[in-house]
Design a protein around this motif. Structure first.
Motif, PDB file in Angstrom:
ATOM      1  N   VAL A  11       0.839  -1.166   0.000  1.00  0.00           N
ATOM      2  CA  VAL A  11       0.000   0.000   0.000  1.00  0.00           C
ATOM      3  C   VAL A  11       0.874   1.215   0.000  1.00  0.00           C
ATOM      4  O   VAL A  11       1.519   1.386   0.647  1.00  0.00           O
ATOM      5  N   THR A  12       0.942   2.193  -0.221  1.00  0.00           N
ATOM      6  CA  THR A  12       1.774   3.307  -0.403  1.00  0.00           C
ATOM      7  C   THR A  12       3.130   3.313   0.226  1.00  0.00           C
ATOM      8  O   THR A  12       3.255   3.267   1.380  1.00  0.00           O
ATOM      9  N   GLU A 109      -7.347   3.762  -3.969  1.00  0.00           N
ATOM     10  CA  GLU A 109      -7.579   2.643  -3.059  1.00  0.00           C
ATOM     11  C   GLU A 109      -8.676   1.743  -3.613  1.00  0.00           C
ATOM     12  O   GLU A 109      -9.629   2.219  -4.227  1.00  0.00           O
ATOM     13  N   ASP A 116      -6.150  -1.423   3.485  1.00  0.00           N
ATOM     14  CA  ASP A 116      -5.523  -0.661   2.411  1.00  0.00           C
ATOM     15  C   ASP A 116      -5.000  -1.580   1.309  1.00  0.00           C
ATOM     16  O   ASP A 116      -4.211  -2.473   1.555  1.00  0.00           O
ATOM     17  N   GLN A 117      -5.456  -1.329   0.105  1.00  0.00           N
ATOM     18  CA  GLN A 117      -4.929  -1.965  -1.093  1.00  0.00           C
ATOM     19  C   GLN A 117      -5.130  -1.007  -2.247  1.00  0.00           C
ATOM     20  O   GLN A 117      -6.127  -0.287  -2.285  1.00  0.00           O
ATOM     21  N   GLY A 118      -4.191  -0.997  -3.161  1.00  0.00           N
ATOM     22  CA  GLY A 118      -4.288  -0.089  -4.285  1.00  0.00           C
ATOM     23  C   GLY A 118      -4.846  -0.744  -5.530  1.00  0.00           C
ATOM     24  O   GLY A 118      -4.854  -1.961  -5.662  1.00  0.00           O
ATOM     25  N   TYR A 172      -0.176   3.924  -2.791  1.00  0.00           N
ATOM     26  CA  TYR A 172      -0.067   2.473  -2.776  1.00  0.00           C
ATOM     27  C   TYR A 172       1.030   2.070  -3.750  1.00  0.00           C
ATOM     28  O   TYR A 172       1.243   2.734  -4.750  1.00  0.00           O
ATOM     29  N   ASP A 190       0.751  -5.977   1.999  1.00  0.00           N
ATOM     30  CA  ASP A 190       0.450  -4.561   2.048  1.00  0.00           C
ATOM     31  C   ASP A 190       1.039  -3.772   3.208  1.00  0.00           C
ATOM     32  O   ASP A 190       0.433  -3.709   4.274  1.00  0.00           O
ATOM     33  N   SER A 192       2.432   0.533   3.668  1.00  0.00           N
ATOM     34  CA  SER A 192       2.076   1.755   2.957  1.00  0.00           C
ATOM     35  C   SER A 192       3.015   2.909   3.251  1.00  0.00           C
ATOM     36  O   SER A 192       3.715   2.899   4.246  1.00  0.00           O
TER      37      SER A 192
END
Length: 198
Positions: A11-12, A109, A116-118, A172, A190, A192
């Motif tokens: 994630v980011t 997202e 959180d997942q992109g 992400y 994940d 971020s």
């Protein structure tokens, strides 16, 4: 032979044998923060594990590998395999098992997930493009290489330069690692990166 890849989707976060993204000239100044995110592939299994602890993230789902750049901070993000594997590639003796072949960013997202997942591959907003020199605005691609030319370590600049009054920005990322022997199944995990701005 069909090459299969192992995907570490993070994630980011938005960097030897070391592949360094070209350092694009910029005038941004601030407090420097150089962050390392380390991972390994479990022996005999197609799985990547992040070993770097949470580095300043306070978000509820933040876990290993999550990185926060606070107000006025900028610097580098280095992704690498852990231990002596980070010094090898597919041509060293002994050869590496895995090398980093792709890095992609996204500000979008996935609304279908509970954490959180992109969603990757779409056009990216100006603030993300300005923060990560060299990223492709059309698809978020930051780095790509063949396994034969790739390495265990890749470093990117994070300028963290949006106006801080806009609030925290989440980027992400998806790291793709390919096995030198061409085997392996894709997986995702994940952490971020969170930018507070200048």
């Amino acid at each position: 032979m069909k090459t299969r890849i192992l995907v570490l989707s993070v994630v980011t976060l938005a960097l030897a044998a070391c592949a360094v993204q070209p350092m694009v000239p910029h005038t941004r100044s601030g407090n420097l923060k150089n962050v390392f995110v380390e991972f390994t592939a479990a022996p005999g299994a197609d799985k990547l594990m992040v070993h770097s602890p949470n580095q300043g993230c306070t978000h509820g789902s933040a876990g290993n590998g999550c990185v926060a750049f606070g107000k006025g901070e900028l610097g580098t993000l280095t992704f690498q395999f852990r231990g002596n594997q980070k010094y090898r590639d597919c041509h060293t003796t002994p050869a590496a098992e895995w090398v980093i072949t792709r890095m992609q960013l996204s500000a979008q997202e996935d609304p279908a997930t509970n954490k959180d997942q992109g969603v990757f591959g779409g056009a990216q907003p100006d603030w993300l493009v300005e923060a990560f020199p060299g990223v492709d605005a059309q698809n978020g691609l930051l780095y790509e290489n063949t396994a034969a030319a790739a390495t265990k370590t890749v470093t990117f600049i994070n300028l963290n330069d949006h106006d801080s009054t806009q609030g925290e920005k989440v980027i992400y990322y998806q790291v793709t690692a390919s096995r030198c022997d061409g085997a392996g199944q894709p997986i995702k995990i994940d952490p971020s990166v969170r930018n507070t701005g200048k």
